[in-house]
Enzyme design. Structure first.
Site, PDB file in Angstrom:
ATOM      1  N   HIS A 164      38.688  33.412  41.072  1.00 15.71           N
ATOM      2  CA  HIS A 164      38.141  32.165  41.593  1.00 15.71           C
ATOM      3  C   HIS A 164      37.989  31.206  40.428  1.00 15.71           C
ATOM      4  O   HIS A 164      38.332  31.505  39.290  1.00 15.71           O
ATOM      5  CB  HIS A 164      36.730  32.398  42.148  1.00 15.71           C
ATOM      6  CG  HIS A 164      36.635  33.235  43.368  1.00 15.71           C
ATOM      7  ND1 HIS A 164      36.996  32.790  44.612  1.00 15.71           N
ATOM      8  CD2 HIS A 164      36.146  34.486  43.548  1.00 15.71           C
ATOM      9  CE1 HIS A 164      36.735  33.720  45.506  1.00 15.71           C
ATOM     10  NE2 HIS A 164      36.227  34.766  44.894  1.00 15.71           N
TER      11      HIS A 164
ATOM     12  N   CYS B 220      40.780  36.632  46.282  1.00 18.44           N
ATOM     13  CA  CYS B 220      39.629  37.486  46.535  1.00 18.44           C
ATOM     14  C   CYS B 220      39.527  37.929  47.995  1.00 18.44           C
ATOM     15  O   CYS B 220      40.297  38.773  48.412  1.00 18.44           O
ATOM     16  CB  CYS B 220      38.352  36.828  46.027  1.00 18.44           C
ATOM     17  SG  CYS B 220      37.035  38.049  45.784  1.00 18.44           S
TER      18      CYS B 220
HETATM   19  N1  GLN Z   1      33.785  39.990  50.496  1.00 21.81           N
HETATM   20  C1  GLN Z   1      34.575  40.399  49.440  1.00 21.81           C
HETATM   21  C2  GLN Z   1      33.909  41.319  48.426  1.00 21.81           C
HETATM   22  O1  GLN Z   1      32.759  41.106  48.030  1.00 21.81           O
HETATM   23  C3  GLN Z   1      35.207  39.183  48.799  1.00 21.81           C
HETATM   24  C4  GLN Z   1      34.250  38.263  48.087  1.00 21.81           C
HETATM   25  C5  GLN Z   1      34.938  37.076  47.513  1.00 21.81           C
HETATM   26  O2  GLN Z   1      35.868  36.494  48.093  1.00 21.81           O
HETATM   27  N2  GLN Z   1      34.460  36.616  46.375  1.00 21.81           N
HETATM   28  O3  GLN Z   1      34.538  42.238  47.998  1.00 21.81           O
END
Ligand code: GLN
Length: 263
Positions: free
Chosen positions: A213, A96
């Site tokens: 995740h 992510c």
């Molecule tokens: N900040 C990023 C987004 O919202 C990644 C978020 C995350 O790692 N879940 O796109």
């Protein structure tokens, strides 16, 4: 001879969302069960990365502001070594926020653009301050055939592994792959790289990015084994390395339950 791996965890204090640390725990456990020695090396803010010290890098997810906190440090103290390693075939998994940072640029929700690590040719754009859409929920994908075929051949004897990966996603960033970068999988349920992409994740050499995740590797032990195998093949320069088949039916039952429930 006992095989060994060095697992390098990048920014564990800043990039760790929705159980991302579970990926390191899964790698450690599976190495133990597979009879592979390992050490986990943490690379935090202020630490310098040295080439040829890591066999497998991992970087988890983070909110936009956490990504911004690490980016200068990454460019000054770590990027050159990690770029050289990944070009050389060292394994890297980014999840992510970590995945987004592996690309060329990341345009955040507040309109600011930050330079990525440039270890994989992709770009990420957030929809912008006025667009509230996020890609959130359970994610089920089908691994691309060329990767799945290789994943089936890494064991000492035939082992039935699912072609699915399961996880959870929560991101506003929409990721677009450059020419020459393949996705990791085709989306069955959920989003993946972007709301309209139909594909999830990316692979270039042994560098992998994923939006999964929750955590990715405990829920997908076949993918954990595959990363371990790729790291061993690279380290020992031996494509004939094979992993023992573990008695891990409970993990597969959990995986199957998830597929049946959310596909
Ligand atoms: N900040 C990023 C987004 O919202 C990644 C978020 C995350 O790692 N879940 O796109």
């Amino acid at each position: 001879m006992t095989l060994s791996l060095t697992i390098t965890h990048l920014y564990p204090d800043y990039l760790n969302l929705y159980g991302d640390l579970g990926n390191i725990i899964a790698l450690k456990r599976r190495c133990e069960w597979l009879g592979i020695d390992y050490q986990v090396h943490l690379l935090n803010l202020g630490d310098t990365a040295i080439p040829e010290q890591a066999d497998l890098y991992f970087m988890g997810g983070g909110q936009d502001q956490d990504q911004v906190r690490v980016i200068d440090d990454f460019h000054t103290l770590k990027r050159d070594a990690i770029q050289a390693d990944t070009l050389n075939g060292v394994v890297f998994l980014g999840v992510c926020g970590g995945y987004q940072l592996m690309g060329n640029t990341f345009l955040m929700g507040n309109g600011e653009e930050t330079k990525g690590l440039g270890i994989i040719d992709l770009e990420t754009k957030a929809p912008g301050p006025n667009v509230k859409q996020r890609c959130t929920g359970n994610l089920i994908v089908e691994i691309l055939p060329e990767i799945y075929q290789e994943m089936q051949a890494i064991y000492t004897k035939p082992k039935t592994i699912p072609q699915t990966l399961v996880g959870f996603e929560n991101h506003s960033g929409q990721t677009y792959l450059g020419d020459g970068v393949r996705p990791l999988a085709k989306t069955i349920s959920g989003f993946g790289n972007s709301a309209e992409a139909k594909y999830e994740g990316a692979r270039f050499k042994n560098t992998f990015g994923s939006y999964m995740h929750g955590s990715l590797l405990p829920k997908n032990p076949h993918f954990a084994d595959y990363l371990i195998w790729l790291a061993l093949v690279k380290k020992y320069n031996d494509p004939d390395i094979r992993l023992p088949v573990l008695a891990d039916q409970e993990e597969w039952d959990a995986h199957q339950y998830f597929v049946q429930r959310y596909a």
